[in-house]
Design an enzyme around this catalytic site. Sequence first.
Site, mmCIF file in Angstrom:
data_model
loop_
_atom_site.group_PDB
_atom_site.id
_atom_site.type_symbol
_atom_site.label_atom_id
_atom_site.label_comp_id
_atom_site.label_asym_id
_atom_site.label_seq_id
_atom_site.Cartn_x
_atom_site.Cartn_y
_atom_site.Cartn_z
ATOM 1 N N ARG A 280 34.889 48.236 41.632
ATOM 2 C CA ARG A 280 34.156 48.004 40.227
ATOM 3 C C ARG A 280 33.396 46.713 40.167
ATOM 4 N NH1 ARG A 280 38.659 48.420 35.546
ATOM 5 N NH2 ARG A 280 39.768 46.579 36.820
ATOM 6 N N ASP A 281 33.085 46.139 41.318
ATOM 7 C CA ASP A 281 32.351 44.928 41.240
ATOM 8 C C ASP A 281 31.287 44.897 42.272
ATOM 9 O OD1 ASP A 281 30.815 42.903 40.032
ATOM 10 O OD2 ASP A 281 32.543 41.525 40.526
#
Length: 253
Positions: free
Chosen positions: A79-80
């Site tokens: 997610r990042d």
Amino acid sequence: ERAQREALAVARLDHPAIVALYDAGEEDGARYVVSELVQGRTLARLEADGELSDRDVVRIGLALADALAHAHERGVVHRDVKPQNVIVPDRPLSGRGAAKLTDFGVAHLADEALTGTGDVVGTLAYMAPEQAAGEPVDDRTDLYSLALVLYEALAGANPVRAGNPAATARRLGKVLRPLGRARADLPEELCDAVDRALLPDPNRRGELEDLAEALAGALPELEDDGGLIAPHPVERAWRGPISPGLLRLAAGA
């Protein structure tokens, strides 16, 4: 909470392109994690210094695709994914470790409800549209972010980032400028694969393996002047078109 999430996520993972976590705990009310020390520079720093060849970028992309596939198989969505969370070791132990993905502090675990639908975590300029909208995330969310990282490294600019967060947010969910328009000299198949992975609709992005296959197939056609990154195992196996089976075989070598 980030320390807890990172410990839970990385404890499931064991891959040469992921920064290893050795210990985690709590003392005097403060949580801590003990990770592998990687001597090197971030992808963001190397991009700013202009030290990467096109082939370097694709080698890094293959290492990250391999790392993300490993994470996804174990129910972890990063997610990042962004250049600041990719470390390029000064002396990688293998081509599979040409880059190391770090900071799983906002990772989503398939069987843990650490964050709920509606939460928006990550970095705006590298978020998939569904992530920015607070919708459920899955493997295709990381695929989008990885493609955006590669687009930026190859073209020299992030097509989503604008002058301020509001302007950047307005670009989310839109079809981006094709990579081939910024770099007409790149192999068409590579540009098409990156563009496809950046489609706003997750159902049309294809799979991580599709992008990895295009990256591997493009390697022989890319320049390597001044390259820093060790050859990926797939380069030693290359004798013709790269198939998914050959890519998996080389990745496991």
